[in-house]
Design an enzyme around this catalytic site. Structure first.
Site: not given
Length: 284
Positions: A101, A136, A168, A197, A218
């Site tokens: 597993r 992310k 940012k 950004e 963005d």
């Protein structure tokens, strides 16, 4: 620590963590199997996929039981067809069952990341745009997933907060503007890339004036992306970001941006369907 060294360490620590998580003080169900029973097993893909995770599985079984032998018929980055056997194992039956597993969880997740990247890449392969991952990632799998993205034909954005500047909105506000933020970044670490950004064309102009290496556009709409490309005229690398999906990817790529960052490559990953089956056992 260099990337390759960090990845090698990640493989070791991930394998140890997976075994500690799943096996704990011992596999009580495996004790039902005679200690001297040897087994042969195979792992097959149940769907079209891109393989990723070979080194992690090798390390996992090395730690669990060095007598287990793994025979790989595919390498990381290879395409797998449904019902294809890409790995055969032999060793003590207890050990094969105990590691099953943990090994499959890792293989399915990383292969899922590589497969999704391959599928996205196929949509824009003729455009020349580079597909980038983001930070992310699934907790604890940062380097592994970023490696998987490369196996699927994508490219890595920064690995973390340490290897590149990404200035940012809040950084800009706290520093007093784009120019001041970029100047401070060059002063702190002149050898690291600086990305800014931006949310408007005016901010794009400011980032260009500050000579940012990369400018992240963005959530620009398609018309504004095309205008940004025209204004930039190759003076900085342009990265499109925000709400990128399979439905929007092609149109974004055709605006002429250099790269597109996609959080969905890693954060929304769907594990591919893999299965291990014992094919023969024998008492030694």
């Amino acid at each position: 620590m260099q990337y390759r060294e960090a990845l090698a360490e990640d493989i070791r620590t991930s394998a140890a963590r997976l075994l500690a998580e799943d096996v704990g003080p011992g596999d009580i169900t495996a004790q039902l199997i005679p200690a001297k029973q040897w087994a042969w097993a195979r792992v097959v893909a149940r769907e079209d996929a891109v393989l990723c995770g070979v080194a992690w599985v090798d390390e996992l079984y090395r730690r669990l039981d060095p007598s287990v032998k793994l025979h790989w018929h595919a390498a990381d980055g290879d395409a797998l067809a449904p019902e294809e056997t890409f790995l055969e194992l032999e060793g003590p039956a207890r050990s094969l069952m105990t590691g099953e597993r943990a090994a499959l969880n890792l293989l399915q997740t990383l292969s899922g990341t590589a497969t999704r990247t391959r599928d996205y890449r196929a949509l824009v392969a003729d455009t020349g745009v580079a597909l980038l991952d983001t930070r992310k990632t699934l907790p604890g799998l940062r380097l592994a997933q970023k490696y998987a993205v490369t196996c699927g034909g994508g490219h890595n954005h920064r690995l973390g907060l340490h290897d590149a500047f990404l200035i940012k909105e809040n950084h800009i506000a706290a520093c007093g503007g784009i120019a001041k933020a970029v100047t401070a970044a060059r002063r702190i670490a002149s050898d690291l890339p600086v990305e800014v950004e931006v949310e408007t064309l005016d901010e794009l102009d400011a980032a260009l004036s500050a000579s940012a290496d990369t400018i992240m556009l963005d959530n620009f709409d398609l018309e504004t992306l095309r205008e940004a490309v025209a204004r930039t005229a190759g003076r900085s690398r342009l990265e499109a970001s925000g709400n990128v999906s399979e439905a929007t990817l092609r149109d974004i790529a055709e605006t002429g941006v250099d790269c597109i960052s996609i959080g969905a490559l890693t954060k929304d990953v769907k594990a591919v369907d893999l299965s291990m089956r014992v094919v023969r056992t024998e008492m030694l």
